[in-house]
Scaffold this active site. Sequence first.
Site, PDB file in Angstrom:
ATOM      1  NE  ARG A  46      43.397  34.449  39.138  1.00  0.00           N
ATOM      2  CZ  ARG A  46      42.565  35.471  39.290  1.00  0.00           C
ATOM      3  NH1 ARG A  46      42.448  36.352  38.312  1.00  0.00           N
ATOM      4  NH2 ARG A  46      41.864  35.623  40.391  1.00  0.00           N
ATOM      5  CD  GLU A  65      43.234  32.516  41.850  1.00  0.00           C
ATOM      6  OE1 GLU A  65      42.373  33.171  42.465  1.00  0.00           O
ATOM      7  OE2 GLU A  65      43.779  32.904  40.801  1.00  0.00           O
ATOM      8  CD  GLU A 100      39.782  38.512  40.018  1.00  0.00           C
ATOM      9  OE1 GLU A 100      40.892  39.049  39.955  1.00  0.00           O
ATOM     10  OE2 GLU A 100      39.558  37.511  40.713  1.00  0.00           O
ATOM     11  CG  ASP A 141      34.358  49.225  32.033  1.00  0.00           C
ATOM     12  OD1 ASP A 141      33.643  49.991  31.366  1.00  0.00           O
ATOM     13  OD2 ASP A 141      35.524  49.494  32.354  1.00  0.00           O
ATOM     14  CG  HIS A 166      36.123  40.569  52.591  1.00  0.00           C
ATOM     15  ND1 HIS A 166      37.013  39.520  52.491  1.00  0.00           N
ATOM     16  CD2 HIS A 166      36.351  41.125  53.805  1.00  0.00           C
ATOM     17  CE1 HIS A 166      37.734  39.433  53.593  1.00  0.00           C
ATOM     18  NE2 HIS A 166      37.347  40.403  54.414  1.00  0.00           N
ATOM     19  CB  CYS A 220      31.726  38.033  47.794  1.00  0.00           C
ATOM     20  SG  CYS A 220      32.967  37.744  49.049  1.00  0.00           S
TER      21      CYS A 220
END
Length: 745
Positions: free
Chosen positions: A392, A421, A432, A489, A711, A713
């Site tokens: 990240r 993670e 994400e 976006d 969730h 996904c």
Amino acid sequence: EKLPPIVSAGAGATAGLDRGAKGQISTFSSFISAISPKKEAAENRSSPAHLVFPNIKNVRDQPPICLDVRQKQRVSMDASSSEMKAPVLPEPILPIQPKTMKDFQEDVEKVKSSGDWKAVHDFYLTTFDSFPELNAAFKKDATASFNTIEDSGINAKFVNAVYDTLLNTPQDIQKTVLKGIINSLLREWKGPRTKDDLRAYFILLQNPQFNNTSTYVIYAHLLRQIATLVEADHHFLVHWFKKLSQKRFKQLVERLLQFISLRLFPAKPEEFPPITKCSWWIPSAAKVLALLNTANNLVHLPLIPYTDFYNSTLDHIDLMEEYHTWQNFGNSHRFSFCQYPFVISIAAKKIIIQRDSEQQMINIARQSLVDKVSRRQRPDMNMLFLNMKVRRTHLVSDSLDELTRKRADLKKKLKVTFVGEAGLDMGGLTKEWFLLLIRQIFHPDYGMFTYHKDSHCHWFSSFKCDNYSEFRLVGILMGLAVYNSITLDIRFPPCCYKKLLSPPIIPSDQNIPVGICSVTVDDLCQIMPELAHGLSELLSHEGNVEEDFYSTFQVFQEEFGIIKSYNLKPGGDKISVTNQNRKEYVQLYTDFLLNKSIYKQFAAFYYGFHSVCASNALMLLRPEEVEILVCGSPDLDMHALQRSTQYDGYAKTDLTIKYFWDVVLGFPLDLQKKLLHFTTGSDRVPVGGMADLNFKISKNETSTNWLPVAHTCFNQLCLPPYKSKKDLKQKLIIGISNSEGFGLE
């Protein structure tokens, strides 16, 4: 009867789509006998309407009606060379005009009091008896030739009045009109068509009787005769179509779309000949629709939205068969709807692109597996995916490194892992990754893109640099989004997507420039409205441009605090902008800003996108459709989401669910977007609308002190059974406003 041959200037005039035409003879002749009036025409007619049947031995197949969207040599309808224009033929002497519009309307008014239709019947009998009679009735001036594309010479108001009245007349009058049309279509043509013939086609095409399926046999023959006209004649029709009122134009389009739909899926199959016996019906209608679509695109403000040409019936046919037919037989006489992509809806095109992408993924994965086995190596499931491992804290650099190293795997299914993670990528991590990466790259501090507040969109920075690989990364991201059905976006102006399809397939010759398209002040206005307004003022200035503006063919740009100058043409700094050359100046300035000054940046972006989306399916898309596929729609319909939501552990009548929707429907747009992002990983609506999200609310049997959990996904929201609306609203706002990051407890 099968119609007599149409003399065509095109090559291959004897090759046709008339498969199984013999079976049509009895169908058309029986149709004619069914609508023929029992009595002869008016006794005082010098040339009574009678049916003419050609000698079947002289009949030849019609030329194929087939457009291939891969043939990029299509000539612009408004830029046809003088050589293409149809020769001006002497017009025949027209009969005397039977009645004026005022006379006709007076006759119609008399019917209301007398009930006698004779005068009106005689008008329709005379007018629709032949092409010359049609011109005599509706031509503004029977003695004028009207040989220009700008004016059809037709009294449109009179045509509309006659057709609007026709549907309210007795059946014998309506049958008389159809009989006259049949006679006209059965006329044996000798030589090219005159402009009066084109006018007659233009008038007949607007006949509202063709909404009725019982007239489809006649309508089909009318469409074929129009479809097989030479290109120069189509040129005139296109320009006449664009002068129609919005209402009449829309009626033409809807009538043709309905004709195609009912031919594909007839409510009463016995109404029509078998589809194998009239295979030319749909290609003829599609060609005429193409003329209307061209006319719509020629108008500065289109008469109807491009989406009005979509035929949703095509969503229910075998789209991949259509696509493969186009792929394999695109240059032959084999018809496919993909040759006319404007009738295919964006939802249907998305299905084609997805399935084409899935097939490419399977082929790449299979080849990787075969290579492993052939080298006697143990297969690993990870080899079937494009595996991205990123931190990240170094998101952009890690992503760029991974995509560069794994360029050969770009067409495999994408899987993302964030280092450190425990989240497993079932789709949510991928979403994400896209969202965070796009957010960083498009941040103003990053310097790659400039955000224009007036237009609320990003545009490419013109700053020169040594390496444009990060622009290629953005292109790859957009390609991966389309390839993996992820909405992003991104706020690019429509001009960007027009450039992205210029050309839609990477040219084999690397010296051919890419991402260059014709641009106008309107395109610039979508990005820099103030500058575009200033250039428009320059174009409309009534004074002395040279003295009042004191400009030259030189522009200035700031790059890292340094002002640099660029000549728009050789010696531009010494060429003043005048009243005579200001159009050239505006065009060169616009081209410089949107094409030349960002060529290297956009070329890298273009190659990145097409390195993933190298598919002929892109040729089916309009620029606006590419934008929707990449970004989805920003328009949220939370009521539609409510109607399509599924429940697990809850019922839609439960108090908690009622509280939830009361709160969500009352949210401002920004909180609704946050909720959508919290539960799906994106705040945009996919092509298929809210229903395509498969949104689910599950009951979370935990303490009501807990926040909601999502969730992404699975597009699933886990909601504790909150006891009050106030508590639910408070917890929901906290949850959706602090939602970044993944973890397992």
